[in-house]
Design an enzyme around this catalytic site. Structure first.
Site, short mmCIF file in Angstrom:
data_model
loop_
_atom_site.label_atom_id
_atom_site.label_comp_id
_atom_site.label_asym_id
_atom_site.label_seq_id
_atom_site.Cartn_x
_atom_site.Cartn_y
_atom_site.Cartn_z
N SER A 1 5.24 -33.56 28.33
CA SER A 1 3.81 -33.32 28.50
C SER A 1 3.57 -32.78 29.91
O SER A 1 4.36 -33.06 30.83
CB SER A 1 3.01 -34.61 28.31
OG SER A 1 1.67 -34.46 28.72
N TYR B 1 2.19 -43.49 30.73
CA TYR B 1 2.50 -42.34 29.87
C TYR B 1 3.16 -41.23 30.68
O TYR B 1 4.17 -40.65 30.26
CB TYR B 1 1.21 -41.85 29.22
CG TYR B 1 1.37 -40.70 28.26
CD1 TYR B 1 2.00 -40.88 27.03
CD2 TYR B 1 0.88 -39.44 28.57
CE1 TYR B 1 2.13 -39.83 26.13
CE2 TYR B 1 1.01 -38.38 27.67
CZ TYR B 1 1.64 -38.58 26.46
OH TYR B 1 1.78 -37.54 25.57
#
Length: 246
Positions: free
Chosen positions: A144, A157
């Site tokens: 990501s 995350y």
């Protein structure tokens, strides 16, 4: 130039919906036999496999939890026994539970580390054993842009996604002499269940291309990395974000 993956066997984790489903479909439409992994959403996995088959491709579903190393090993061994090989692994399975640092619960951090980072590691470890023997393979991991730039409220995350990038680069160096290419894709804001609750108009204004990305935008890049068009690319992170992270 058409991408032809006929006779190749591809495992896509977390492929019952979203980005994983789009990846499974595009690999299947390019000729690969796709193994659609799921943990809970069996109905969604069936729908993805049926979509691949309806378009003339070949697919099956396989439920297992990527956090269980022994189960991962057993399932990948079964794939190799039944199909003779595994050519492509796409590490897509992942979860996100946002929390500010001072509100982050240890169990939340542990869960994201287990699924996002350890799960990808376990799958790569077992798939690579077979790929090394056949001296050919592709491992593509979905990271990501927050793994590159961080984001408030997503420290856990971000840490797991940054870890995937480090893992990718290390695996690439280890496996290159055996013909196995390892790369990562870092999506930006993609239209999935995770992002639909956000302020879409505000997000579009921050993106130079002025639109939220689609799962298919990511899937196309994964297809490229799984094809012979990328035969001299390994250890790289391809950002798919419409220009957001520049």
């Amino acid at each position: 130039m058409n991408i032809d993956l006929h006779a190749q066997v591809a495992l896509v984790t977390g492929a019952s919906r979203g980005i994983g489903a789009a990846i499974a479909k595009v690999l299947g439409s390019s000729g690969a036999h796709v193994i659609v992994n799921y943990r809970q959403h069996q109905v969604g996995a069936h729908e993805v496999a049926e979509s691949v088959i309806a378009s003339g491709g070949s697919a099956e579903i396989l439920g297992f939890d990527v956090t269980d190393e022994q189960v991962v090993g057993s399932c990948i061994h079964d794939i190799v026994q039944r199909h003779g090989k595994i050519d492509i692994l796409v590490n897509n399975a992942g979860i996100s539970k946002d929390a500010l640092l001072l509100r982050l619960k240890p169990e939340t951090l542990g869960e994201m580390l287990d699924v996002n980072l350890k799960g990808a590691f376990f799958c790569a470890f077992h798939a690579a054993r077979s790929m090394i023997k056949q001296r050919r393979g592709r491992i593509v991991t979905i990271s990501s842009i927050v793994g590159l730039g961080g984001n408030a409220g997503q420290s856990a995350y971000s840490a797991t996604k940054a870890g995937l990038i480090g893992m990718t680069k290390s695996f690439a160096k280890e496996l290159a002499p055996r013909g196995v290419l390892v790369n990562a894709v870092a999506p930006g804001l993609i239209d999935t269940e995770m992002t639909r609750s956000l302020d879409q108009d505000a997000l579009r204004k921050a993106i130079p291309l002025s639109r939220i990305g689609s799962p298919e935008d990511v899937a196309g890049v994964v297809l490229f990395l799984c094809s012979e068009l990328s035969s001299y690319i390994t250890g790289q992170v391809l950002v798919v974000d419409g220009g957001l992270y520049v």
